[in-house]
Design a protein around this motif. Structure first.
Motif, PDB file in Angstrom:
ATOM      1  N   ALA A 191       1.302  -0.496  -6.783  1.00 45.71           N
ATOM      2  CA  ALA A 191       1.678  -1.842  -7.472  1.00 45.71           C
ATOM      3  C   ALA A 191       1.005  -2.870  -6.750  1.00 45.71           C
ATOM      4  O   ALA A 191       0.412  -3.766  -7.484  1.00 45.71           O
ATOM      5  N   ASP A 192       0.713  -2.991  -5.628  1.00 44.92           N
ATOM      6  CA  ASP A 192       0.177  -3.818  -4.613  1.00 44.92           C
ATOM      7  C   ASP A 192      -1.285  -3.572  -4.535  1.00 44.92           C
ATOM      8  O   ASP A 192      -1.941  -4.186  -3.963  1.00 44.92           O
ATOM      9  N   GLU A 193      -1.939  -2.788  -5.430  1.00 48.38           N
ATOM     10  CA  GLU A 193      -3.185  -2.515  -5.441  1.00 48.38           C
ATOM     11  C   GLU A 193      -4.121  -1.961  -4.219  1.00 48.38           C
ATOM     12  O   GLU A 193      -5.055  -2.349  -3.906  1.00 48.38           O
ATOM     13  N   TYR A 194      -3.257  -1.324  -3.538  1.00 46.80           N
ATOM     14  CA  TYR A 194      -3.734  -0.315  -2.521  1.00 46.80           C
ATOM     15  C   TYR A 194      -4.545   0.776  -3.142  1.00 46.80           C
ATOM     16  O   TYR A 194      -4.117   1.198  -4.192  1.00 46.80           O
ATOM     17  N   THR A 195      -5.473   1.245  -2.318  1.00 46.42           N
ATOM     18  CA  THR A 195      -5.981   2.671  -2.701  1.00 46.42           C
ATOM     19  C   THR A 195      -5.388   3.648  -1.916  1.00 46.42           C
ATOM     20  O   THR A 195      -5.200   3.869  -0.533  1.00 46.42           O
ATOM     21  N   VAL A 196      -4.642   4.671  -2.805  1.00 47.07           N
ATOM     22  CA  VAL A 196      -3.855   5.622  -2.282  1.00 47.07           C
ATOM     23  C   VAL A 196      -4.541   7.103  -2.569  1.00 47.07           C
ATOM     24  O   VAL A 196      -4.785   7.003  -3.740  1.00 47.07           O
ATOM     25  N   VAL A 197      -4.691   7.966  -1.752  1.00 46.43           N
ATOM     26  CA  VAL A 197      -5.307   9.079  -1.997  1.00 46.43           C
ATOM     27  C   VAL A 197      -4.092  10.146  -1.388  1.00 46.43           C
ATOM     28  O   VAL A 197      -4.051   9.995  -0.128  1.00 46.43           O
ATOM     29  N   ALA A 198      -3.420  10.944  -2.131  1.00 46.21           N
ATOM     30  CA  ALA A 198      -2.591  11.965  -1.655  1.00 46.21           C
ATOM     31  C   ALA A 198      -3.263  13.333  -1.964  1.00 46.21           C
ATOM     32  O   ALA A 198      -3.584  13.714  -2.974  1.00 46.21           O
ATOM     33  N   ALA A 199      -2.998  14.350  -0.840  1.00 44.07           N
ATOM     34  CA  ALA A 199      -3.298  15.896  -1.227  1.00 44.07           C
ATOM     35  C   ALA A 199      -1.825  16.500  -1.384  1.00 44.07           C
ATOM     36  O   ALA A 199      -0.977  16.122  -0.570  1.00 44.07           O
ATOM     37  N   SER A 200      -1.469  16.988  -2.511  1.00 46.66           N
ATOM     38  CA  SER A 200       0.036  17.534  -2.736  1.00 46.66           C
ATOM     39  C   SER A 200       0.138  18.527  -3.755  1.00 46.66           C
ATOM     40  O   SER A 200      -0.957  18.420  -4.653  1.00 46.66           O
ATOM     41  N   HIS A 201       0.798  19.489  -3.628  1.00 50.49           N
ATOM     42  CA  HIS A 201       1.448  20.020  -4.985  1.00 50.49           C
ATOM     43  C   HIS A 201       2.541  19.959  -5.429  1.00 50.49           C
ATOM     44  O   HIS A 201       3.092  20.636  -6.290  1.00 50.49           O
ATOM     45  N   ASP A 202       3.209  18.631  -4.940  1.00 48.84           N
ATOM     46  CA  ASP A 202       4.523  18.146  -5.481  1.00 48.84           C
ATOM     47  C   ASP A 202       4.228  17.662  -7.081  1.00 48.84           C
ATOM     48  O   ASP A 202       3.579  16.776  -7.125  1.00 48.84           O
ATOM     49  N   ASP A 203       4.851  18.121  -8.080  1.00 49.92           N
ATOM     50  CA  ASP A 203       4.679  17.912  -9.379  1.00 49.92           C
ATOM     51  C   ASP A 203       4.950  16.426  -9.667  1.00 49.92           C
ATOM     52  O   ASP A 203       4.544  15.728 -10.163  1.00 49.92           O
ATOM     53  N   ARG A 204       6.276  15.841  -8.726  1.00 52.66           N
ATOM     54  CA  ARG A 204       6.660  14.507  -9.028  1.00 52.66           C
ATOM     55  C   ARG A 204       5.364  13.577  -8.470  1.00 52.66           C
ATOM     56  O   ARG A 204       5.279  12.662  -8.977  1.00 52.66           O
TER      57      ARG A 204
END
Length: 231
Positions: A191-204
């Motif tokens: 929401a604060d316009e950061y770039t976020v990249v996440a590696a995940s298998h969490d459906d949520r």
């Protein structure tokens, strides 16, 4: 350059030596990460998610292909230049909360240490208030739950002044209530316009993504743009 993606990968391959010979962990990966929002590298264990996150974090150099960060071809940079880009622009959150933090330091001192590592200063009180951890500055890490510790790890990325936050399976070691805290923090960063990249298998967590890069057996199996555009 607003039209240039934060990351561009073209033909990226990653090899690892093993006693049985060289193993290719990532094959010919090509995708982009936009300047804003949450991009999720999704797929089962062994699909190449964490390997690609290390490539994006300029920790590992690919054996083949090109990785551009904000228009700069990082594969042509030397070790010192890559280290400077990491220090000045990238924050990494590992899946084990305590791997991100210094257990012998207080909550506030962890934030200050993170800032100093990037040659910056930070307003620790403001960061803790933003994370819902106000009044914990003098606490020791063991006083925090796993979810709070992981929130603090994201806070350390903010203390470093990182414009890009890379998170490797940030909810995988947490119970549901603790994971909720981390998902809320990621949503706040987006929401604060950061770039976020996440590696995940969490459906949520995957459901929060504005772009999802689906991986299978080290290959990109598809890119889903949740804004409805072809990726």
């Amino acid at each position: 350059m607003p039209d240039v993606p934060m990351f561009q990968l073209h033909g990226v391959g990653v090899d690892y030596p093993t006693p049985a010979g060289v193993v290719t962990a990532v094959h010919d990966a090509a995708f982009t990460v936009p300047h804003r929002g949450l991009t999720v590298l999704a797929g089962p264990s062994g699909s190449g998610k964490s390997t690609l996150l290390r490539v994006l974090g300029l920790v590992d150099r690919p054996a083949r292909g090109v990785v551009r960060f904000d228009g700069t071809d990082t594969t042509r940079l030397g070790h010192a230049a890559r280290r400077q880009l990491r220090r000045d622009h990238l924050g990494v959150v590992f899946q084990q909360p305590l791997d991100n933090l210094l257990e012998y330091l207080s909550i506030e001192d962890n934030l200050q240490a993170a800032a100093r590592s990037a040659r910056r200063s930070c307003d620790a009180a403001a960061i803790l208030a933003r994370l819902g951890l106000a009044h914990t500055a003098d606490w020791q890490l063991t006083a925090l739950s796993g979810g709070q510790q992981q929130r603090l790890a994201f806070g350390c990325a903010l203390a470093r002044g990182s414009a890009v936050v890379l998170a490797d399976e940030p909810t995988s070691q947490l119970d549901e209530a603790s994971a909720d805290l981390v998902l809320e923090t990621i949503a706040d960063l987006v929401a604060d316009e950061y770039t976020v990249v996440a590696a995940s298998h969490d459906d949520r967590l995957i459901a929060l993504g504005s772009r999802v890069v689906w991986l299978r057996e080290g290959m990109v199996d598809g890119v889903e743009d949740r804004k409805g555009r072809a990726a």
